[in-house]
Motif scaffolding. Sequence first.
Motif, PDB file in Angstrom:
ATOM      1  N   ALA A   1       0.295   4.438  -0.457  1.00  0.00           N
ATOM      2  CA  ALA A   1      -0.190   5.614   0.277  1.00  0.00           C
ATOM      3  C   ALA A   1       0.117   5.487   1.765  1.00  0.00           C
ATOM      4  O   ALA A   1       0.568   6.441   2.401  1.00  0.00           O
ATOM      5  CB  ALA A   1      -1.686   5.794   0.051  1.00  0.00           C
ATOM      6  N   ARG A   2      -0.109   4.300   2.327  1.00  0.00           N
ATOM      7  CA  ARG A   2       0.153   4.103   3.751  1.00  0.00           C
ATOM      8  C   ARG A   2       1.652   4.100   4.035  1.00  0.00           C
ATOM      9  O   ARG A   2       2.100   4.565   5.088  1.00  0.00           O
ATOM     10  CB  ARG A   2      -0.493   2.801   4.228  1.00  0.00           C
ATOM     11  CG  ARG A   2      -2.015   2.898   4.324  1.00  0.00           C
ATOM     12  CD  ARG A   2      -2.640   1.601   4.756  1.00  0.00           C
ATOM     13  NE  ARG A   2      -4.088   1.751   4.932  1.00  0.00           N
ATOM     14  CZ  ARG A   2      -4.919   0.733   5.134  1.00  0.00           C
ATOM     15  NH1 ARG A   2      -4.446  -0.508   5.194  1.00  0.00           N
ATOM     16  NH2 ARG A   2      -6.215   0.945   5.285  1.00  0.00           N
TER      17      ARG A   2
ATOM     18  N   LYS B   1     -12.120   5.940  -6.777  1.00  0.00           N
ATOM     19  CA  LYS B   1     -11.497   5.321  -5.618  1.00  0.00           C
ATOM     20  C   LYS B   1     -10.145   5.950  -5.327  1.00  0.00           C
ATOM     21  O   LYS B   1      -9.823   6.269  -4.173  1.00  0.00           O
ATOM     22  CB  LYS B   1     -11.344   3.816  -5.865  1.00  0.00           C
ATOM     23  CG  LYS B   1     -10.760   3.062  -4.690  1.00  0.00           C
ATOM     24  CD  LYS B   1     -10.692   1.566  -5.002  1.00  0.00           C
ATOM     25  CE  LYS B   1     -10.104   0.789  -3.825  1.00  0.00           C
ATOM     26  NZ  LYS B   1     -10.036  -0.668  -4.121  1.00  0.00           N
ATOM     27  N   SER B   2      -9.349   6.166  -6.367  1.00  0.00           N
ATOM     28  CA  SER B   2      -8.027   6.769  -6.185  1.00  0.00           C
ATOM     29  C   SER B   2      -8.148   8.222  -5.766  1.00  0.00           C
ATOM     30  O   SER B   2      -7.315   8.733  -5.012  1.00  0.00           O
ATOM     31  CB  SER B   2      -7.224   6.660  -7.485  1.00  0.00           C
ATOM     32  OG  SER B   2      -7.001   5.307  -7.831  1.00  0.00           O
TER      33      SER B   2
ATOM     34  N   GLN C   1      -7.638  12.217   0.790  1.00  0.00           N
ATOM     35  CA  GLN C   1      -7.314  11.958   2.180  1.00  0.00           C
ATOM     36  C   GLN C   1      -5.834  12.179   2.451  1.00  0.00           C
ATOM     37  O   GLN C   1      -5.441  12.737   3.477  1.00  0.00           O
ATOM     38  CB  GLN C   1      -7.704  10.523   2.547  1.00  0.00           C
ATOM     39  CG  GLN C   1      -7.502  10.203   4.031  1.00  0.00           C
ATOM     40  CD  GLN C   1      -8.296  11.108   4.937  1.00  0.00           C
ATOM     41  OE1 GLN C   1      -9.508  11.208   4.821  1.00  0.00           O
ATOM     42  NE2 GLN C   1      -7.618  11.805   5.854  1.00  0.00           N
ATOM     43  N   GLU C   2      -4.992  11.756   1.491  1.00  0.00           N
ATOM     44  CA  GLU C   2      -3.549  11.937   1.665  1.00  0.00           C
ATOM     45  C   GLU C   2      -3.189  13.420   1.709  1.00  0.00           C
ATOM     46  O   GLU C   2      -2.397  13.858   2.552  1.00  0.00           O
ATOM     47  CB  GLU C   2      -2.794  11.258   0.523  1.00  0.00           C
ATOM     48  CG  GLU C   2      -1.283  11.383   0.667  1.00  0.00           C
ATOM     49  CD  GLU C   2      -0.524  10.820  -0.513  1.00  0.00           C
ATOM     50  OE1 GLU C   2       0.716  10.904  -0.502  1.00  0.00           O
ATOM     51  OE2 GLU C   2      -1.168  10.321  -1.461  1.00  0.00           O
TER      52      GLU C   2
ATOM     53  N   LYS D   1     -10.428   9.524  -3.825  1.00  0.00           N
ATOM     54  CA  LYS D   1     -10.689   9.569  -2.378  1.00  0.00           C
ATOM     55  C   LYS D   1      -9.395   9.369  -1.594  1.00  0.00           C
ATOM     56  O   LYS D   1      -9.142  10.054  -0.597  1.00  0.00           O
ATOM     57  CB  LYS D   1     -11.721   8.510  -1.995  1.00  0.00           C
ATOM     58  CG  LYS D   1     -13.130   8.802  -2.492  1.00  0.00           C
ATOM     59  CD  LYS D   1     -14.104   7.720  -2.072  1.00  0.00           C
ATOM     60  CE  LYS D   1     -14.313   7.695  -0.576  1.00  0.00           C
ATOM     61  NZ  LYS D   1     -15.342   6.710  -0.174  1.00  0.00           N
ATOM     62  N   LYS D   2      -8.562   8.430  -2.058  1.00  0.00           N
ATOM     63  CA  LYS D   2      -7.293   8.187  -1.371  1.00  0.00           C
ATOM     64  C   LYS D   2      -6.383   9.405  -1.468  1.00  0.00           C
ATOM     65  O   LYS D   2      -5.727   9.786  -0.492  1.00  0.00           O
ATOM     66  CB  LYS D   2      -6.595   6.968  -1.982  1.00  0.00           C
ATOM     67  CG  LYS D   2      -7.226   5.635  -1.603  1.00  0.00           C
ATOM     68  CD  LYS D   2      -6.400   4.479  -2.144  1.00  0.00           C
ATOM     69  CE  LYS D   2      -6.976   3.143  -1.702  1.00  0.00           C
ATOM     70  NZ  LYS D   2      -6.169   2.003  -2.227  1.00  0.00           N
TER      71      LYS D   2
ATOM     72  N   ASP E   1       0.859  -1.186   0.000  1.00  0.00           N
ATOM     73  CA  ASP E   1       0.000   0.000   0.000  1.00  0.00           C
ATOM     74  C   ASP E   1       0.900   1.242   0.000  1.00  0.00           C
ATOM     75  O   ASP E   1       1.406   1.668   1.043  1.00  0.00           O
ATOM     76  CB  ASP E   1      -0.906   0.002   1.228  1.00  0.00           C
ATOM     77  CG  ASP E   1      -2.008   1.058   1.151  1.00  0.00           C
ATOM     78  OD1 ASP E   1      -1.732   2.160   0.630  1.00  0.00           O
ATOM     79  OD2 ASP E   1      -3.129   0.788   1.621  1.00  0.00           O
TER      80      ASP E   1
END
Length: 475
Positions: A32-33, A71-72, A78-79, A74-75, A30
């Motif tokens: 982003a994480r 979906k991307s 948030q990032e 939203k990620k 992942d």
Amino acid sequence: MAGKPLNKTNLTALGAETLAELLLEAVKGDAARQRRVRMALAADQGPEAVASDVRKRFAQVRRGRSFISRKSQKKLGQELSNLVQLIETRIAPDAPDKAFELFWSQLQLAEGIYERTDDSWGTIGDTMRGAMEAIGRLADRLDANPESLADDIFDALTEDGYGAFDNVIHALAPALGPTGLATLKARAETARDAPLTTADLAQYDYISNKTERETRARQWRNRTLEIILQDVADQQGDVDTWLAQYTPEQLTLHTIAPAAATRLLEAGRAEEALMLIETAIADYTSDWLDPRELDDVHFACLDALGRKHALLQALWQRFTKRLCPDALRHHLKLLPDFDDIEAEDAARQVVLAYEPIEDALSYCLTTRDMPLAAQLIGTRHAEIDGDSYEILTPLAEALAPQHPLQAVLLWRAMIDFALTRQRKGRYGHASRHLQSCAAADNTITDYGPHLSHIDYMARLRADHARKASFWERVR
């Protein structure tokens, strides 16, 4: 599987080594994480290390060319929001100018991101507004040259096609100060008064009339410049410059008059504000659109001028026309002791006679006045439109404990509407309403002129026997 709950206390008890192994496993694959964890590690190395990692991530986003899926998106949103928080908490306290530079860079990403995604949900827009709000919170600690800052703001606003910099003048007013605001105003005025270029006119080549073509081209080119001048005038407290952006007729439009009158009020020009807002109210002709802003500013003008009697009349007029609970509360608060009791009784009579009845029921629901709602339903139940389920459903639930018969009448109105109009999509709701009627029947000792629950069920079966899909749900 039984075990300890997943909370901070129990996780801390696992120890640093175990938690590190679990975290590495959780972020594997992942990206982003993984970036978020790296940012957290860099945070302990000081503002410069954090800023370096943030710049690298911004550069990656800037280089992106592929379409960003929902979906991307939203990620990414948030990032970016997490980065705003990181910059504000880890960099801004010790290095506000560096934090500002990073926020500015994030805002400059907006155009590239918008061109690669559909932001109809506002995810990216919310993130950019968050960055602008953060700029506003550190503006008074910036050590920027006001004139250079004004130039940067002017360039950003005139090149911004997506509104990321819309509130920048308000946010950075403390850093601009009088010098920066004056510089920004001068640049906007110079650009506004400059001759039209060939490029300005080119997009209106289809207009044969030269004067009209030039007028349209100038209006288009100067839209942003006029907004800049309005925002600067606001920050300088220059009401007349702000007002000058509109014609006298435009100032009385319901979309502009409240803002204009508010500015006059703040400048201590209450009489002018009142004249403007009363003209706007007189010119307002729509019956369906609530002129809430017009009325609120009107009340403020009357209050500022100490015209209590006129204010009482205006508040009462708004209540009787719109059933506005705020206007009634304000009206009652201004009345002498004991006069408010008589006014409350008069207000109840207004609600009981108000048309359409659905608006009156909505008022009762908003004010949580169930006795008034029960009285209204008892006298005018035949007028109730069972299609107004968004009002009737919560009102019936609120009435049921103390006024079960009136709740039943509302449920029946919705049931009858669904079955009579054959709204099959509502049969499930209608069956649940019927179950609620059955439950309430145990607490109703007298149905008065209305059918008992047994008789109502018999009538439904007689009138709608063939609606099998409804009766299947009832069973």
